[in-house]
Design a protein around this motif. Sequence first.
Motif, short mmCIF file in Angstrom:
data_model
loop_
_atom_site.label_atom_id
_atom_site.label_comp_id
_atom_site.label_asym_id
_atom_site.label_seq_id
_atom_site.Cartn_x
_atom_site.Cartn_y
_atom_site.Cartn_z
N HIS A 166 -3.06 -2.64 -9.87
CA HIS A 166 -3.33 -1.42 -10.89
C HIS A 166 -4.00 -2.11 -11.88
CE1 HIS A 166 0.09 0.56 -8.88
NE2 HIS A 166 0.36 -0.42 -8.53
N ASP B 191 3.49 3.20 -3.46
CA ASP B 191 2.29 3.46 -4.29
C ASP B 191 1.09 2.92 -3.42
OD1 ASP B 191 3.58 1.27 -5.00
OD2 ASP B 191 2.54 1.25 -7.02
N HIS B 192 1.41 1.98 -2.58
CA HIS B 192 0.30 1.02 -1.91
C HIS B 192 0.02 1.54 -0.25
CE1 HIS B 192 -0.35 -1.76 -4.99
NE2 HIS B 192 0.88 -1.36 -5.73
N HIS C 282 1.30 -4.87 0.30
CA HIS C 282 2.63 -4.79 0.57
C HIS C 282 3.06 -3.43 0.65
CE1 HIS C 282 1.85 -4.05 -3.79
NE2 HIS C 282 3.18 -3.69 -3.90
N ASP D 16 0.05 -6.41 -6.52
CA ASP D 16 0.80 -6.24 -7.68
C ASP D 16 1.43 -7.80 -8.00
OD1 ASP D 16 0.50 -3.72 -7.61
OD2 ASP D 16 2.35 -3.10 -7.16
ZN LIG Z 1 1.82 -1.09 -7.05
#
Ligand SMILES: [Zn+2]
Length: 305
Positions: free
Chosen positions: A218, A92-93, A88, A179
Amino acid sequence: MNAQSQSEEIAFDRSLPARPGELVRLSPLVRRMIAGNAGPMTFTGTCTYVVGNGPVAIIDPGPDDPAHISALLEVLGDETIAAILVTHTHRDHSPGARLLKQASGAKIIGCAPHRPSQEAGFGRLDAAHDRDHAPDAIMSEGDSIETAEFALTCVETPGHAANHLAFALAQEDALFSGDHVMAWSTTVVAPPDGAMRDYMNSLEKLRLRNDKIYWPGHGGPVVAPQRYVRALAQHRRAREAAILSRIAAGDSSIDAIVAHIYEGLNPALRVAAALSVLAHLEGLVARGQVAAEGPATLEAVYRPA
Ligand SMILES: [Zn+2]
């Protein structure tokens, strides 16, 4: 019996995975390197997964962090990258995918460009979006990429983000859950990126699968995933019941509801909590269980329907 007492405890696992920058073998087909972006929303940092040996697929190269990408390329040595998959478009990805493509020539596939779950003027978590994500190919439900050794198959899982995908690795009965489902915490379901109804449907979809383990975006793995997913759904239903009872008790603002139902909340997570309550209220307003003056927003005044 009230909704609270019906809900199972969620067995969170916050044991710390490996240090950033280390490529750790988790199974015959799965290795993981953690990016150096630890934080209240990212736990110990984004998990970048290496799937296969020789030709590999990389899942979620992580943030715009050249050091993470070069550390990854260095430990991979001569292994070629068959594809870069992205779950997605949160920062952070996905941004690391462009760095990795530039360095390796591999194509970026997986989730579609960023889109909100709805058109609304929120913009609170705008900084979290990666609007520059431009995949070479978009995967939809059931699409696969294959090497001689493994296949990764797309499982659409909107909720945390409208374009969120998970990837199933049938050879190990494993699912890269992004996530959507993580062992260390519940996920953020926050408008406009996220939508509670989508999230609940995506939980139900995973509950009906037979995966043996999830590798999340994570933290460490989710074991016994069907039971865990059922507990997550019950947790959200209990949260929704708590919001309904706060509205019945006279709370008319999201701030008041957050103050009552998230005791001892880390202040860094306050906005996320407010957006999570909003995600529930959107559903409750849409189903006529709560009334709002105007559309359901962070500032709206809510009352019993
Ligand atoms: Zn994330």
